[in-house]
Write a protein that holds these residues in place. Sequence first.
Motif, short mmCIF file in Angstrom:
data_model
loop_
_atom_site.label_atom_id
_atom_site.label_comp_id
_atom_site.label_asym_id
_atom_site.label_seq_id
_atom_site.Cartn_x
_atom_site.Cartn_y
_atom_site.Cartn_z
N ILE A 75 6.04 -1.24 -3.49
CA ILE A 75 5.51 -1.01 -4.83
C ILE A 75 5.32 -2.36 -5.52
N ASN A 76 4.11 -2.61 -5.95
CA ASN A 76 3.80 -3.89 -6.58
C ASN A 76 3.73 -3.73 -8.09
N THR A 77 4.39 -4.65 -8.78
CA THR A 77 4.35 -4.59 -10.24
C THR A 77 3.47 -5.71 -10.82
N GLU A 78 2.81 -6.44 -9.92
CA GLU A 78 1.86 -7.48 -10.34
C GLU A 78 0.53 -7.20 -9.62
N PRO A 79 -0.59 -7.66 -10.22
CA PRO A 79 -1.88 -7.46 -9.55
C PRO A 79 -1.90 -8.14 -8.18
N VAL A 80 -2.49 -7.47 -7.20
CA VAL A 80 -2.59 -8.02 -5.85
C VAL A 80 -4.00 -7.81 -5.33
N GLY A 81 -4.31 -8.48 -4.21
CA GLY A 81 -5.63 -8.31 -3.59
C GLY A 81 -5.85 -6.88 -3.11
N ARG A 82 -7.13 -6.52 -2.96
CA ARG A 82 -7.47 -5.13 -2.60
C ARG A 82 -6.97 -4.70 -1.23
N ASN A 83 -7.03 -5.61 -0.27
CA ASN A 83 -6.61 -5.28 1.08
C ASN A 83 -5.27 -5.93 1.38
N VAL A 84 -4.30 -5.10 1.68
CA VAL A 84 -2.94 -5.61 1.87
C VAL A 84 -2.71 -5.91 3.35
N ILE A 85 -2.42 -7.16 3.65
CA ILE A 85 -2.14 -7.56 5.04
C ILE A 85 -0.64 -7.78 5.18
N SER A 86 -0.04 -7.10 6.16
CA SER A 86 1.37 -7.32 6.47
C SER A 86 1.47 -7.81 7.90
N ILE A 87 1.92 -9.02 8.07
CA ILE A 87 2.08 -9.56 9.42
C ILE A 87 3.57 -9.57 9.74
N CYS A 88 3.93 -8.75 10.75
CA CYS A 88 5.35 -8.69 11.11
C CYS A 88 5.72 -9.99 11.81
N VAL A 113 2.02 -16.87 2.26
CA VAL A 113 2.53 -15.51 2.29
C VAL A 113 3.09 -15.16 0.90
N GLY A 114 2.78 -13.95 0.43
CA GLY A 114 3.18 -13.55 -0.92
C GLY A 114 2.07 -13.72 -1.95
N GLN A 115 0.95 -14.32 -1.51
CA GLN A 115 -0.15 -14.59 -2.46
C GLN A 115 -1.39 -13.74 -2.15
N SER A 116 -2.24 -13.63 -3.15
CA SER A 116 -3.54 -12.98 -2.96
C SER A 116 -4.64 -14.04 -3.01
N THR A 117 -5.75 -13.74 -2.34
CA THR A 117 -6.87 -14.69 -2.38
C THR A 117 -7.46 -14.70 -3.79
N THR A 118 -8.13 -15.79 -4.15
CA THR A 118 -8.63 -15.92 -5.53
C THR A 118 -9.68 -14.84 -5.85
N ASP A 119 -10.43 -14.41 -4.81
CA ASP A 119 -11.42 -13.35 -5.05
C ASP A 119 -10.78 -11.96 -5.04
N LYS A 120 -9.46 -11.91 -4.90
CA LYS A 120 -8.70 -10.65 -4.90
C LYS A 120 -9.10 -9.71 -3.76
N LYS A 121 -9.65 -10.30 -2.71
CA LYS A 121 -10.03 -9.45 -1.58
C LYS A 121 -8.80 -9.14 -0.72
N PHE A 122 -7.93 -10.13 -0.53
CA PHE A 122 -6.77 -9.94 0.33
C PHE A 122 -5.46 -10.27 -0.37
N PHE A 123 -4.43 -9.54 0.01
CA PHE A 123 -3.06 -9.85 -0.41
C PHE A 123 -2.24 -10.01 0.86
N LEU A 124 -1.71 -11.20 1.08
CA LEU A 124 -0.87 -11.45 2.26
C LEU A 124 0.57 -11.18 1.86
N LYS A 125 1.02 -9.99 2.21
CA LYS A 125 2.28 -9.49 1.69
C LYS A 125 3.49 -10.26 2.23
N ASP A 126 4.50 -10.41 1.36
CA ASP A 126 5.75 -11.02 1.81
C ASP A 126 6.81 -9.93 1.97
N GLU A 127 8.02 -10.35 2.28
CA GLU A 127 9.12 -9.41 2.53
C GLU A 127 8.73 -8.32 3.50
N ILE A 128 8.15 -8.73 4.62
CA ILE A 128 7.75 -7.77 5.62
C ILE A 128 8.95 -7.43 6.49
#
Lengths: 163, 422
Positions: A75-88, A113-128
């Motif tokens: 659950i994200n409480t801050e804006p993130v990129g549209r596509n969430v990428i989780s790399i195990c 890791v933990g950041q979204s791209t500036t165009d908000k297309k991707f979110f590279l998720k942390d705490e995977i």
Amino acid sequence: MTNKYTIPIAIKNEIDHVRAKFPSNENKPAIIESLLILQHHNDGFVTDSIMRSLAEYLSVSEIDVLEVATFYTMINTEPVGRNVISICNNVSCMLRGSDDILKHVEKKLCVKVGQSTTDKKFFLKDEIECLAACNGAPMMQINHKNYENLTLDEVDDILDKIK
Amino acid sequence: MNVKICTETFESNKPASLATYLKYGGYEAWKKIITEKTPKSSIVEKIKNSGLRGKGGAGFLTGLKWSFIPLENKQKYLVCNSDESEPGTCKDRDILRYNPHSIIEGMLIASYAIGASVAYNYLRGEFIDEQKRVFDEALKIAYQENLVGKDILSSSVSIDIYSLIGAGAYIVGEETAMLESIEGKRGMPRIKPPFPAIKGLFGKPTIINNTETLASVPKIMRNEPDWYKNIGIGDSEGIKMFCTSGHLEKPGNYEIPLGTPFRDLLELSGGVLNKGELKAVIPGGSSVPVVKGETMLQLNMDYESISSAGSMLGSGGVIVMDHTTCMVSVLQRISRFYYAESCGQCTPCREGTGWLYKMLTNILEGKGTISDLDTLNRIASQIEGHCICALGDAAAMPVRSFLKNFWHEFEYYVDKKQSMVS
């Protein structure tokens, strides 16, 4: 102070469906799934006003909702990129080269890791966590879809195809 | 003996369909129970006598667990634990997507046996796309066939099953944390006693079983009392799914009799990747102590054999490492996981997991000293046994076993400020 968020009827119906799984005198159990539903309809994150409206709708206190929203990593409480990428990159994936995949994606998307791209297309998720696909390592999830036995070229192909 | 239980449908064309499951004798046990009104106690006895043990990690006797439930007629719950997230473990995800009806039938039989009218299947959040979709579809069909729901097949037995979805928290796999999570709270384990069988979900008696455990129940019920007991080799009873991962040619999920030599599992998995040398194995998910390769080759995949080498069969997540593996890096990665996943409730775990991770990171960065290695051992021993749940132990056991088995490699790292293998 943000504006009051009104939960749309369609989402209220979804939440009511969740509530029906539990004893009628229990209001809290629906919080987790409701947050996931609300987040899904709000570009992948929940705002304070969304959480407040949910608390009101479920007749629970705001802190009950906030506790859940901040405990569970999906659950994200801050804006993130549209596509969430989780790399195990837990042990099984690490042994099969997941660190190279992660580095490659960080470089390709110009994010850490933990950041979204500036165009908000991707979110590279942390705490995977380990994503329970250990015998398909290395793997990643994009919007909860699994991609397994990855090579760097395949990662490029997959990411390039995403709108 | 080539017996399959949970993976029986996996090779079929439409593995998750009701037709496929019926072809393998699916729902026969359930239909027999509700039409014959089998006494609950005889089901519990049969499961107890079969020797079925919990397959999530602890290996507790399933029938014995069921027998703890109070007999009086009041609200009780069954929970299926599909929050699979022990690193190295990926068996339940396949049962959920390739044999969902076996879980549903297992949940029905278990609910009936303990007198629960409501059962929940709690799936980890990351299973929302495929596993939950497939399970929900199977559940919908089971409802349509009146195998689940009200007045099942006019038997006057009513059992409702609901699937729930988590939202990312390893600790929720701990059974009392799961109850907290279902109640809509942070997943923080409860102090036991009271045990869930007495005071569980919403304060009511509750049994929590792992997905693979429940999926095994229908076939055990369908067969003769000793059928399950007689699978296996020597004193090891039953069958287990093993998830092999790491440096292997054919990593995968293999359902094999308990007691099968590790060598055979290694062979099934295609052997060590690129004909490498077997250095170490974590035999039961990342929480259990690591075993040296040469020791592992002498062991069998059963509770007793693995424990004779100081480790545990755990969840069946078998992580294989070859000679190129840096044990310092692997341990640091494991420690990062427990640090990130500690719920923060107990001080030894909350603080200790952070210290372990930070010290190991220091060592990897070439800033470690030889005395750090003793400190790591000391911290681990101060976490172990001092917390509400087993996560603290799970963080400590790898540290102690890695240091014990590969001390020279850690010593080399702090001395030379680089890995022995690279």
